[in-house]
Design an enzyme around this catalytic site. Structure first.
Site, short mmCIF file in Angstrom:
data_model
loop_
_atom_site.label_atom_id
_atom_site.label_comp_id
_atom_site.label_asym_id
_atom_site.label_seq_id
_atom_site.Cartn_x
_atom_site.Cartn_y
_atom_site.Cartn_z
N CYS A 1 13.82 24.26 4.49
CA CYS A 1 12.88 24.95 3.61
C CYS A 1 12.14 23.92 2.75
O CYS A 1 12.39 22.72 2.85
CB CYS A 1 13.61 25.93 2.70
SG CYS A 1 14.80 26.99 3.56
N ASP B 1 12.43 23.41 -0.45
CA ASP B 1 13.22 22.80 -1.52
C ASP B 1 14.71 22.72 -1.24
O ASP B 1 15.46 22.22 -2.08
CB ASP B 1 13.05 23.62 -2.81
CG ASP B 1 11.63 24.12 -2.97
OD1 ASP B 1 10.73 23.27 -3.09
OD2 ASP B 1 11.42 25.35 -2.92
N TYR C 1 15.11 30.77 7.17
CA TYR C 1 13.92 31.46 7.70
C TYR C 1 13.97 31.61 9.22
O TYR C 1 14.35 30.67 9.92
CB TYR C 1 12.66 30.66 7.36
CG TYR C 1 12.31 30.66 5.88
CD1 TYR C 1 12.00 31.84 5.21
CD2 TYR C 1 12.28 29.46 5.18
CE1 TYR C 1 11.66 31.82 3.87
CE2 TYR C 1 11.95 29.43 3.83
CZ TYR C 1 11.63 30.62 3.18
OH TYR C 1 11.30 30.61 1.86
N LYS D 1 0.85 -1.20 0.00
CA LYS D 1 0.00 0.00 0.00
C LYS D 1 0.89 1.26 0.00
O LYS D 1 2.09 1.17 0.25
CB LYS D 1 -0.92 -0.02 1.23
CG LYS D 1 -0.19 -0.13 2.57
CD LYS D 1 -1.14 -0.50 3.71
CE LYS D 1 -0.40 -0.61 5.04
NZ LYS D 1 -1.24 -1.13 6.12
N HIS E 1 -6.31 -7.90 12.50
CA HIS E 1 -5.07 -7.10 12.52
C HIS E 1 -4.69 -6.77 13.95
O HIS E 1 -5.52 -6.33 14.74
CB HIS E 1 -5.31 -5.82 11.70
CG HIS E 1 -4.07 -5.01 11.47
ND1 HIS E 1 -2.90 -5.55 11.00
CD2 HIS E 1 -3.83 -3.67 11.65
CE1 HIS E 1 -1.98 -4.58 10.88
NE2 HIS E 1 -2.53 -3.45 11.27
N ARG F 1 1.08 -11.27 6.63
CA ARG F 1 1.13 -10.06 5.82
C ARG F 1 2.38 -9.26 6.17
O ARG F 1 2.48 -8.67 7.25
CB ARG F 1 -0.13 -9.21 6.07
CG ARG F 1 -1.44 -9.96 5.81
CD ARG F 1 -2.64 -9.04 5.93
NE ARG F 1 -2.78 -8.43 7.23
CZ ARG F 1 -3.43 -8.96 8.27
NH1 ARG F 1 -4.03 -10.15 8.17
NH2 ARG F 1 -3.50 -8.31 9.41
N ARG G 1 -10.91 -0.66 14.51
CA ARG G 1 -10.85 0.15 13.29
C ARG G 1 -11.99 -0.25 12.35
O ARG G 1 -12.98 0.44 12.25
CB ARG G 1 -9.48 -0.02 12.64
CG ARG G 1 -9.17 0.94 11.55
CD ARG G 1 -7.69 0.97 11.20
NE ARG G 1 -7.17 -0.27 10.66
CZ ARG G 1 -5.89 -0.45 10.28
NH1 ARG G 1 -5.02 0.53 10.42
NH2 ARG G 1 -5.49 -1.61 9.79
C1 PLP Z 1 -0.51 -2.00 6.89
C2 PLP Z 1 -1.07 -3.30 7.30
C3 PLP Z 1 -0.23 -4.42 7.45
C4 PLP Z 1 1.27 -4.34 7.42
O1 PLP Z 1 1.75 -3.87 8.67
P1 PLP Z 1 3.31 -3.81 8.98
O2 PLP Z 1 3.41 -3.37 10.39
O3 PLP Z 1 3.89 -2.81 8.05
O4 PLP Z 1 3.84 -5.17 8.74
C5 PLP Z 1 -0.82 -5.64 7.68
N1 PLP Z 1 -2.17 -5.75 7.78
C6 PLP Z 1 -3.01 -4.69 7.68
C7 PLP Z 1 -4.46 -4.89 7.82
C8 PLP Z 1 -2.48 -3.44 7.45
O5 PLP Z 1 -3.30 -2.38 7.37
#
Ligand code: PLP
Length: 401
Positions: free
Chosen positions: A333, A335, A286, A55, A184, A241, A154
């Site tokens: 800054c 850039d 700045y 992602k 998760h 994952r 969530r």
């Molecule tokens: C982003 C995400 C992950 C990956 O998490 P990491 O900590 O980067 O390994 C896994 N599962 C879900 C649902 C996520 O949103």
């Protein structure tokens, strides 16, 4: 370029190809991606599949390029993204493995979703009719993954009677096929695993209930993120994952990388655009928050917060030039920003390489260090390196632009 000037090996080797990248570029080492995946895979229960989490453009590293590497790994089931648009980008890049959207998918994309066999996470009863219609119109059975909320708070169904009724509702729809179910972890990256273990227990119990009470064994049950992969082998289940560790970065400073061989994938480079000496009493940038106390040699670096280099590093960060740490002076800054190179004078020259992230000589600046100093964390830092910074890719030790 005189011989005492330390450049990264990368710049020495690819001086010709890197013309046109002088202002700044990120090197994405795709060999490190494969190395990091292999290192995780070595620790998994045999047969456990892996999902590459790519992602936010692969945490800023380039989703399609990383997907191409993962496409070749037989233990990699597919890709996880956050949105339909990210999923389509992978399809357009020609990636053929399954793509799962981890977040909520809004109805406007159901048609294309079904046509392209993209897996949505499902957890809202009001979405099922629309998904079924889209599947029927596409003439396909749409594979879905049920999202369960076991403590993240969530999205997801609850692992109780109500959640079970939802799963049943999905099961009876012939247009849908439950390919996976997942949850998760909110706190797997902490020393204390009691909360993550409780989530795992709730999830396993719920999967068990589906099997026993609904007579369906979901083929792919998955819960581990990177921290889970590293420190909760009991949570492997059918698939894990891999996110942040895919990029060689740490989920937090409470998890141990011992036994793993993680290599950072991204480094960030620029070149000095200007050098001058300022005198006691003169200010830089700045707000005039930095004033020289003595003669100071100042180098300007032509990257800034517009490139995603955090403005919060003002007065805190440093960069590597000639393999030495040079402190940032004055405000960063949009850039450009300035560093004190007095220690490197007179050898330091305009055009010399600057490493903002990565290794040069014996010194190394990690995303974890920048994350800590800037009050962003490592995930956020790499995600936010902006499009203005071109990515160049290393594969099999060779540069591909
Ligand atoms: C982003 C995400 C992950 C990956 O998490 P990491 O900590 O980067 O390994 C896994 N599962 C879900 C649902 C996520 O949103």
């Amino acid at each position: 370029m005189s011989s005492h000037q330390i450049q990264t090996e990368f710049e020495r080797k690819y001086a010709e190809q890197l013309k046109g990248y002088e202002r700044g570029y990120a090197v994405i080492n795709l060999d490190a991606i494969e190395n990091n995946m292999d290192s995780m895979h070595d620790h998994l229960t045999p047969g456990t599949k892996m999902l590459g989490v790519i992602k936010t453009n692969g945490y800023g590293h380039g989703a399609a390029k990383i997907g191409k590497v993962l496409e070749e790994l037989d233990y990699c089931f597919g890709y996880a993204v956050a949105s339909f648009e990210e999923a389509m980008e992978l399809k357009r890049a020609g990636l053929e493995k399954p793509v799962l959207i981890l977040g909520h998918t809004f109805p406007y994309c159901y048609g294309e979703l079904a046509k392209n066999d993209i897996r949505p996470a499902v957890f809202r009863a009001d979405c099922l009719d629309g998904l079924c219609r889209a599947a029927a119109e596409a003439g396909k059975r749409l594979k879905v993954h049920i999202k369960v909320d076991t403590g993240m708070g969530r999205i997801g169904i609850t692992p109780d009677d109500e959640g079970l009724a939802f799963v049943k509702d999905v099961l009876v729809r012939s247009e849908l096929e439950i390919e996976g179910i997942f949850t998760h972890f909110a706190r797997a990256d902490e020393y204390d695993k009691s909360s993550a273990k409780e989530q795992l227990r709730l999830f396993k119990d719920f999967c068990h209930r589906i099997e026993k009470e609904l007579g369906y064994r979901v083929p792919i049950r998955h819960c581990s993120n990177s921290a889970g992969i590293m420190e909760m082998p009991e949570a492997n289940m059918d698939m894990v994952r891999a996110g942040i560790t895919l990029y060689g970065l740490m989920p937090s400073d409470e998890v141990s990388a011992e036994g793993f061989d993680f290599k950072p994938v991204m480094s960030l480079h620029s070149h000095i655009s200007y050098i001058k000496t300022i005198h006691a009493g003169q200010s830089v940038s700045y707000g005039g928050i930095f004033t020289a106390k003595k003669d100071t040699v100042v180098a300007t670096v032509p990257l800034g917060y517009g490139d995603g280099y955090p403005r919060m590093l003002t007065g805190k960060g440093s960069v590597l030039i000639h393999g030495r740490r040079c402190p940032i002076i004055g405000r960063i800054c949009m850039d450009q920003f300035m560093v004190d190179v007095t220690e490197l004078a007179p050898a330091v020259r305009e055009g010399d390489e600057v490493v903002l992230l990565g290794r040069m000589g014996d010194e190394c600046i990690t995303a974890e260090e920048i994350g800590r100093l800037s009050g962003r964390f490592n995930y956020e830092f790499v995600c936010l390196i902006s499009d203005r910074v071109p990515r160049v890719y290393l594969r099999n030790g060779e540069l591909t632009v």
